[in-house]
Design an enzyme around this catalytic site. Structure first.
Site, mmCIF file in Angstrom:
data_model
loop_
_atom_site.group_PDB
_atom_site.id
_atom_site.type_symbol
_atom_site.label_atom_id
_atom_site.label_comp_id
_atom_site.label_asym_id
_atom_site.label_seq_id
_atom_site.Cartn_x
_atom_site.Cartn_y
_atom_site.Cartn_z
ATOM 1 N N HIS A 46 65.305 15.848 64.819
ATOM 2 C CA HIS A 46 66.251 15.279 63.866
ATOM 3 C C HIS A 46 67.667 15.694 64.224
ATOM 4 C CE1 HIS A 46 66.909 19.152 61.772
ATOM 5 N NE2 HIS A 46 65.619 19.368 61.955
ATOM 6 N N CYS A 98 61.979 23.151 64.420
ATOM 7 C CA CYS A 98 62.272 21.754 64.741
ATOM 8 C C CYS A 98 63.170 21.647 65.973
ATOM 9 C CB CYS A 98 62.949 21.069 63.557
ATOM 10 S SG CYS A 98 61.803 20.587 62.237
#
Length: 217
Positions: free
Chosen positions: A179, A192
């Protein structure tokens, strides 16, 4: 009886010997500083070899695109490789490199797992973390900027606000994905893969649910 012969050295020779055996002598204030060779990139500008030979690569913010390959890369033929050691992402079209870009992956306490994955969910906007974010009190004051909703208590009347994760591309159902986010040039996330803001929309647009993602060290 063995005869031993002694030779006398001139005073100048003695001084030379002493100064040449570990004695740096008196610095010369007029002596110029040593000249350091400038970084010279031996490759043709615009080539990938030139890009990789830039000073600071791979831990800089440079982005390299093969415009011809990128133009024919789409959600049906793309794949992504993430290099944890170099903190770089590579958008691929088969065996051809379309784009090399910066990422920030998990820290040693929250490592990004290696392995082969597929994107299992895509959300362009409105996605936020249910685990990591900020906690505010009833007056709106910030209580904790790096809160873990599983451990940190929200004060009465306060609220937890999950960290925004636009251009979300989920890789695992336990919270690992790619992301948009802050991308310092070192591992910094909770696991992440934060993707550089200048390229994340391109990565998102060139992938789909089912796109292969390999994470290597």
């Amino acid at each position: 009886m063995k005869l031993v012969t002694h030779y006398a050295l001139p005073a100048l020779a003695i001084t030379f010997l002493l100064s040449s055996c570990g004695d740096p002598g008196t610095p010369n204030p007029n002596q110029a500083a040593p000249i350091r060779a400038a970084h010279v990139n031996p490759y043709e500008p615009g080539t990938y070899a030139h890009f990789k030979a830039q000073k600071g690569y791979p831990r800089n913010y440079g982005v390299w695109k093969n415009e011809a390959v990128l133009a024919r890369t789409n959600a049906s033929n793309s794949s992504i490789r993430i290099d944890l050691s170099d903190q770089r992402g590579y958008l691929m079209n088969g065996s051809e490199l379309a784009m090399d870009y910066p990422v920030a992956t998990g820290t040693s306490s929250h490592p990004t797992p290696t392995g082969n994955y597929r994107i299992v969910e895509k959300i362009a906007s409105g996605k936020s973390s249910s685990t990591y974010g900020k906690i505010y009190n009833a007056s709106g004051g910030l209580v904790k900027s790096d809160a873990d909703s599983r451990k940190d208590k929200v004060p009465e009347g306060g609220k937890y606000v999950g960290a925004p994760m636009p251009y979300w591309m989920r890789l695992t159902w336990d919270g690992i994905g790619m992301h948009k986010g802050n991308v310092p040039r070192y591992p910094a996330s909770h696991g992440c893969i934060r993707t550089y803001y200048k390229v994340v929309s391109t990565v998102y647009g060139k992938t789909r649910v089912g796109t292969r993602v390999s994470i290597v060290r």
